[in-house]
Design a protein around this motif. Structure first.
Motif, PDB file in Angstrom:
ATOM      1  N   SER A 154      41.344 146.150   9.536  1.00 36.29           N
ATOM      2  CA  SER A 154      41.155 144.706   8.872  1.00 36.29           C
ATOM      3  C   SER A 154      42.357 143.983   8.908  1.00 36.29           C
ATOM      4  N   GLU A 155      42.034 142.558   8.951  1.00 37.94           N
ATOM      5  CA  GLU A 155      42.758 141.670   9.244  1.00 37.94           C
ATOM      6  C   GLU A 155      43.728 141.234   8.098  1.00 37.94           C
ATOM      7  N   SER A 156      43.079 141.415   6.862  1.00 37.65           N
ATOM      8  CA  SER A 156      43.700 141.188   5.427  1.00 37.65           C
ATOM      9  C   SER A 156      43.251 142.321   4.629  1.00 37.65           C
ATOM     10  N   ALA A 158      42.454 141.442   1.693  1.00 43.04           N
ATOM     11  CA  ALA A 158      41.273 140.846   1.248  1.00 43.04           C
ATOM     12  C   ALA A 158      40.102 141.490   1.760  1.00 43.04           C
ATOM     13  N   MET A 159      39.930 141.565   3.090  1.00 44.36           N
ATOM     14  CA  MET A 159      38.831 142.278   3.644  1.00 44.36           C
ATOM     15  C   MET A 159      38.551 143.718   3.430  1.00 44.36           C
ATOM     16  N   VAL A 160      39.854 144.305   3.175  1.00 41.54           N
ATOM     17  CA  VAL A 160      39.713 145.766   2.508  1.00 41.54           C
ATOM     18  C   VAL A 160      39.181 145.836   1.430  1.00 41.54           C
ATOM     19  N   GLY A 161      39.613 144.911   0.459  1.00 45.11           N
ATOM     20  CA  GLY A 161      39.078 145.015  -0.946  1.00 45.11           C
ATOM     21  C   GLY A 161      37.409 144.589  -0.890  1.00 45.11           C
ATOM     22  N   ARG A 169      44.578 143.420  -5.682  1.00 45.89           N
ATOM     23  CA  ARG A 169      45.786 144.115  -6.543  1.00 45.89           C
ATOM     24  C   ARG A 169      45.392 145.445  -6.338  1.00 45.89           C
ATOM     25  N   THR A 170      44.358 146.101  -6.376  1.00 46.69           N
ATOM     26  CA  THR A 170      44.041 147.387  -6.204  1.00 46.69           C
ATOM     27  C   THR A 170      44.380 147.994  -4.954  1.00 46.69           C
ATOM     28  N   VAL A 171      44.111 147.462  -3.853  1.00 50.24           N
ATOM     29  CA  VAL A 171      44.459 147.767  -2.570  1.00 50.24           C
ATOM     30  C   VAL A 171      45.903 147.765  -2.406  1.00 50.24           C
ATOM     31  N   ASN A 172      46.687 146.793  -2.851  1.00 43.16           N
ATOM     32  CA  ASN A 172      47.932 146.776  -2.823  1.00 43.16           C
ATOM     33  C   ASN A 172      48.806 148.186  -3.610  1.00 43.16           C
ATOM     34  N   THR A 173      48.028 148.560  -4.853  1.00 44.75           N
ATOM     35  CA  THR A 173      48.514 149.607  -5.352  1.00 44.75           C
ATOM     36  C   THR A 173      48.457 151.036  -4.658  1.00 44.75           C
ATOM     37  N   TYR A 174      47.166 150.977  -4.004  1.00 44.37           N
ATOM     38  CA  TYR A 174      46.876 152.155  -3.075  1.00 44.37           C
ATOM     39  C   TYR A 174      48.220 152.351  -2.085  1.00 44.37           C
ATOM     40  N   LEU A 175      48.197 151.178  -1.535  1.00 41.89           N
ATOM     41  CA  LEU A 175      49.226 151.115  -0.359  1.00 41.89           C
ATOM     42  C   LEU A 175      50.562 151.441  -0.713  1.00 41.89           C
TER      43      LEU A 175
END
Length: 210
Positions: A154-156, A158-161, A169-175
């Motif tokens: 993904s490019e961002s 936000a696209m992952v989420g 925020r949850t995506v950042n937590t996992y990463l």
């Protein structure tokens, strides 16, 4: 960007390649010592092409580690055609590893990728990944792997989420968890490119998938 090599002819040749490439690459510093690249973070010397065998000595691992610790995207450009050496350089924080036989096309492409924080895997490094048998793998959960792979595609964030039904925020937590786990086994991965390198080494994603 900066060039570090103890052969003036090599320095001149690389600079000539950059000057004649389609996307002009500006060399702001060149020399035979790591101090050449020790300007403030955020400067034009954030990308460094580094000869691993300075002054015909042993591999300059300590200097490579110093550059990486100062936030430089280090492209190791070396005469060593050893897969073990290539993997060691990645463990010490190198952005990528090229042998000098791989030439202009790969060096220019790797430099542009480093400047954009995109992964770049030249042929020599692809072979090294295939022979990596180290056992220090972090124990990633299935969800952490899903988020990691989707981020690579993904490019961002936000696209992952949006794709996985998660907040940014949850995506950042996992990463962040993934990075902590890699750091805890002594294999830090501070950037997206570093994480992709680790994922390839650990068999989480293949070169074909990327």
């Amino acid at each position: 960007m900066a060039l570090i090599d103890d052969h003036p002819v090599v320095l001149q040749g690389i600079e000539s390649w950059y000057a004649t490439s389609e996307e002009r690459i500006t060399v702001t510093a060149r020399g035979s010592d790591v101090s050449t690249a020790m300007t403030e973070p955020g400067s034009a010397a954030d990308v460094v092409v580094f000869d691993l065998q300075l002054a015909h000595g042993a591999p300059a691992y300590a200097q490579l580690e110093e550059l990486s610790a100062h936030g430089r995207q280090v492209i190791v450009y070396s005469m060593y055609e050893s897969q073990a050496v290539a993997l060691m350089c990645l463990e010490l924080g190198a952005f990528t590893y090229l042998t000098k036989t791989e030439g202009e096309r790969h060096l220019v492409a790797a430099t542009l990728a480093a400047a954009a924080d995109r992964p770049y895997t030249p042929p020599a490094l692809a072979g090294a990944f295939g022979c990596d048998t180290s056992a220090d793998r972090p124990n990633l959960s299935r969800r952490e792997i899903d988020v990691l792979l989707k981020w690579f595609q993904s490019e961002s964030k936000a696209m992952v989420g949006e794709s996985l039904g998660l907040s940014v925020r949850t995506v950042n937590t996992y990463l962040d968890r993934v990075r902590i786990k890699y750091a805890n086994v002594g294999r830090p991965a501070k950037t997206k490119a570093n994480l992709i390198t680790r994922a390839i080494q650990d068999g989480i994603v293949s070169l074909d998938e990327l």
